[in-house]
Design a protein around this motif. Structure first.
Motif, PDB file in Angstrom:
ATOM      1  N   LYS A   1      -3.395   0.465 -16.959  1.00 53.72           N
ATOM      2  CA  LYS A   1      -3.851  -0.447 -15.917  1.00 53.72           C
ATOM      3  C   LYS A   1      -3.549  -1.884 -16.314  1.00 53.72           C
ATOM      4  N   GLY A   2      -2.888  -2.624 -15.416  1.00 49.73           N
ATOM      5  CA  GLY A   2      -2.477  -3.987 -15.687  1.00 49.73           C
ATOM      6  C   GLY A   2      -0.992  -4.118 -15.964  1.00 49.73           C
ATOM      7  N   SER A   3      -0.305  -2.976 -16.260  1.00 51.64           N
ATOM      8  CA  SER A   3       1.140  -3.016 -16.491  1.00 51.64           C
ATOM      9  C   SER A   3       1.875  -3.323 -15.184  1.00 51.64           C
ATOM     10  N   THR A   4       3.056  -3.906 -15.311  1.00 46.30           N
ATOM     11  CA  THR A   4       3.881  -4.209 -14.143  1.00 46.30           C
ATOM     12  C   THR A   4       5.339  -3.920 -14.478  1.00 46.30           C
ATOM     13  N   GLY A   5       6.172  -3.852 -13.447  1.00 51.47           N
ATOM     14  CA  GLY A   5       7.606  -3.736 -13.668  1.00 51.47           C
ATOM     15  C   GLY A   5       8.232  -2.475 -13.115  1.00 51.47           C
ATOM     16  N   GLN A   6       9.520  -2.290 -13.430  1.00 49.40           N
ATOM     17  CA  GLN A   6      10.310  -1.205 -12.883  1.00 49.40           C
ATOM     18  C   GLN A   6       9.797   0.168 -13.304  1.00 49.40           C
ATOM     19  N   TYR A   7       9.322   0.283 -14.543  1.00 51.84           N
ATOM     20  CA  TYR A   7       8.830   1.586 -14.986  1.00 51.84           C
ATOM     21  C   TYR A   7       7.553   1.992 -14.238  1.00 51.84           C
ATOM     22  N   VAL A   8       6.772   1.010 -13.833  1.00 52.01           N
ATOM     23  CA  VAL A   8       5.605   1.317 -13.014  1.00 52.01           C
ATOM     24  C   VAL A   8       6.063   1.852 -11.661  1.00 52.01           C
ATOM     25  N   LYS A   9       7.137   1.263 -11.112  1.00 46.34           N
ATOM     26  CA  LYS A   9       7.681   1.764  -9.847  1.00 46.34           C
ATOM     27  C   LYS A   9       8.173   3.204 -10.003  1.00 46.34           C
ATOM     28  N   THR A  10       8.857   3.484 -11.140  1.00 45.68           N
ATOM     29  CA  THR A  10       9.327   4.847 -11.394  1.00 45.68           C
ATOM     30  C   THR A  10       8.152   5.815 -11.429  1.00 45.68           C
ATOM     31  N   LEU A  11       7.082   5.412 -12.080  1.00 43.31           N
ATOM     32  CA  LEU A  11       5.868   6.229 -12.157  1.00 43.31           C
ATOM     33  C   LEU A  11       5.277   6.458 -10.775  1.00 43.31           C
ATOM     34  N   GLN A  12       5.147   5.391  -9.987  1.00 41.26           N
ATOM     35  CA  GLN A  12       4.549   5.491  -8.657  1.00 41.26           C
ATOM     36  C   GLN A  12       5.372   6.382  -7.739  1.00 41.26           C
ATOM     37  N   LYS A  13       6.705   6.282  -7.819  1.00 42.30           N
ATOM     38  CA  LYS A  13       7.567   7.144  -7.008  1.00 42.30           C
ATOM     39  C   LYS A  13       7.369   8.614  -7.390  1.00 42.30           C
ATOM     40  N   ALA A  14       7.317   8.861  -8.708  1.00 37.74           N
ATOM     41  CA  ALA A  14       7.214  10.244  -9.193  1.00 37.74           C
ATOM     42  C   ALA A  14       5.874  10.871  -8.812  1.00 37.74           C
ATOM     43  N   LEU A  15       4.801  10.100  -8.871  1.00 41.32           N
ATOM     44  CA  LEU A  15       3.485  10.626  -8.532  1.00 41.32           C
ATOM     45  C   LEU A  15       3.346  10.872  -7.037  1.00 41.32           C
ATOM     46  N   GLY A  16       3.954  10.005  -6.232  1.00 45.37           N
ATOM     47  CA  GLY A  16       3.886  10.138  -4.785  1.00 45.37           C
ATOM     48  C   GLY A  16       2.550   9.672  -4.217  1.00 45.37           C
ATOM     49  N   GLY A  17       2.558   9.310  -2.941  1.00 48.87           N
ATOM     50  CA  GLY A  17       1.334   8.908  -2.255  1.00 48.87           C
ATOM     51  C   GLY A  17       0.839   7.523  -2.614  1.00 48.87           C
ATOM     52  N   LEU A  18       1.687   6.739  -3.306  1.00 51.54           N
ATOM     53  CA  LEU A  18       1.297   5.392  -3.714  1.00 51.54           C
ATOM     54  C   LEU A  18       2.256   4.364  -3.147  1.00 51.54           C
ATOM     55  N   VAL A  19       1.780   3.151  -2.957  1.00 47.52           N
ATOM     56  CA  VAL A  19       2.660   2.044  -2.615  1.00 47.52           C
ATOM     57  C   VAL A  19       3.480   1.716  -3.852  1.00 47.52           C
ATOM     58  N   VAL A  20       4.796   1.720  -3.712  1.00 52.11           N
ATOM     59  CA  VAL A  20       5.674   1.465  -4.857  1.00 52.11           C
ATOM     60  C   VAL A  20       5.884  -0.039  -4.978  1.00 52.11           C
ATOM     61  N   ASP A  21       4.960  -0.695  -5.698  1.00 51.59           N
ATOM     62  CA  ASP A  21       5.011  -2.146  -5.818  1.00 51.59           C
ATOM     63  C   ASP A  21       5.172  -2.630  -7.254  1.00 51.59           C
ATOM     64  N   GLY A  22       5.238  -1.698  -8.199  1.00 49.13           N
ATOM     65  CA  GLY A  22       5.426  -2.084  -9.593  1.00 49.13           C
ATOM     66  C   GLY A  22       4.197  -2.655 -10.255  1.00 49.13           C
ATOM     67  N   SER A  23       3.037  -2.486  -9.646  1.00 44.75           N
ATOM     68  CA  SER A  23       1.796  -3.022 -10.199  1.00 44.75           C
ATOM     69  C   SER A  23       0.824  -1.873 -10.466  1.00 44.75           C
ATOM     70  N   TYR A  24       0.444  -1.694 -11.728  1.00 49.23           N
ATOM     71  CA  TYR A  24      -0.438  -0.596 -12.137  1.00 49.23           C
ATOM     72  C   TYR A  24      -1.881  -1.026 -11.916  1.00 49.23           C
ATOM     73  N   GLY A  25      -2.345  -0.764 -10.693  1.00 44.85           N
ATOM     74  CA  GLY A  25      -3.714  -1.135 -10.336  1.00 44.85           C
ATOM     75  C   GLY A  25      -4.633   0.066 -10.311  1.00 44.85           C
ATOM     76  N   SER A  26      -5.750  -0.097  -9.636  1.00 41.85           N
ATOM     77  CA  SER A  26      -6.782   0.939  -9.614  1.00 41.85           C
ATOM     78  C   SER A  26      -6.302   2.237  -8.969  1.00 41.85           C
TER      79      SER A  26
END
Length: 315
Positions: free
Chosen positions: A258-283
């Motif tokens: 939580k608090g991380s940002t960047g392209q790898y966060v976007k990769t994570l969000q895409k892989a998990l699905g159901g999230l806004v892919v904004d590169g911000s590791y929030g709640s």
């Protein structure tokens, strides 16, 4: 470009983002109105957009885009609206006028798929793809009961396969598609991503090229039946056959929390699905990670280290 797209945006439309930041396909509607013109339809939608609106209309003489496709429209039910664009086909009485409007309708769909770097994948039977009828949305996604445009097409001897063929034809012309036996023009890349002919193409279709293997694999994983070939050898090095699908080395992926940002966060969000892919590791991302960890027998701490990365990326 074969046809001019007129841009006459309705003022005051909401600007809400898609679930993954951009559209993932398009719904092909028809107006179901024998007496209305394209301009009457647009005028009506301008007055009633809080209830419903699409991105564009096509008739025998015009393609008119009324809503920016970078934002969602309200045309096909709550589920589809989150990731699909939409265009309406206006009604005509003669086959010649129908054909002229049909051609423009399909051209617009192809142009929008190209604009957002999307291939043509028919969603009619599987509920997975980029090219949807409204009937397919009703069947696979729900939130609507419409079954267009099939009956209107049949009136003139047309069917859904002809829509797919015509959109693919224009997509090929606009995109400059390549088959697996040819290379993309211009720059040659180390890795080439193709869409398998098993999803409806007559040959495997070139989608994109990359010099980085992991970038090619990341792009490939977005599409059903896509695969990566090594340019120098012609060897398939990733997908779609599980036996030739190598695990991705995640050892150099950064630890995220939580608090991380960047392209790898976007990769994570895409892989998990159901999230806004904004590169911000929030709640919301933290909650999704913890749920994923719990489901897969991992330490439920919201920290994405090597074990969580491996499970997220390689399954």
């Amino acid at each position: 470009m074969k046809y001019e797209i007129q841009f006459k945006y309705i003022e005051g439309l909401p600007k809400k983002s898609y679930r993954n930041g951009k559209p993932e396909g398009i719904v092909m509607h028809e107006t179901d109105n024998e007496k209305s013109t394209i301009w009457n339809e647009i005028a009506f939608m301008s007055r009633n957009f809080l209830n419903a609106f699409v991105n564009a209309f096509a008739d025998k003489d015009n393609i008119v885009e009324i809503a920016d496709p970078r934002y969602i429209c309200y045309g096909a039910g709550a589920v589809a609206n989150r990731f699909l664009m939409g265009i309406e086909l206006c009604h005509h009485k003669t086959k010649a006028d129908f054909e002229a409007s049909f051609d423009r309708w399909c051209f617009y769909a192809a142009a929008k798929l190209v604009q957002f770097d999307l291939p043509v994948i028919d969603a009619e039977k599987t509920g997975k793809g980029t090219l949807w009828s409204h009937a397919a949305v009703s069947k696979h996604l729900g939130g609507t009961t419409h079954d267009d445009p099939h009956d209107y097409l049949a009136r003139f001897g047309y069917n859904w396969s002809m829509v797919v063929d015509r959109v693919t034809k224009y997509w090929n012309e606009l995109k400059g598609v390549k088959t697996e036996n040819s290379l993309p023009t211009g720059k040659v890349y180390a890795y080439e991503v193709y869409q398998s002919k098993s999803v409806g193409f007559s040959t495997s279709t070139y989608l994109s090229g990359f010099n980085d293997y992991y970038a090619a694999v990341d792009f490939c994983r977005r599409w059903d039946s896509a695969f990566v070939k090594e340019h120098n050898t012609g060897k398939t090095v990733f997908g779609p056959t599980p036996a030739i699908k190598p695990a991705i080395d995640v050892s150099k992926y950064p630890t995220l929390r939580k608090g991380s940002t960047g392209q790898y966060v976007k990769t994570l969000q895409k892989a998990l699905g159901g999230l806004v892919v904004d590169g911000s590791y929030g709640s919301l991302t933290d909650t999704a990670v913890r749920a994923f960890q719990k489901k897969n027998g991992l330490t439920e701490d919201g920290i994405v280290g090597p074990k969580t990365w491996d499970k997220v990326i390689n399954g």
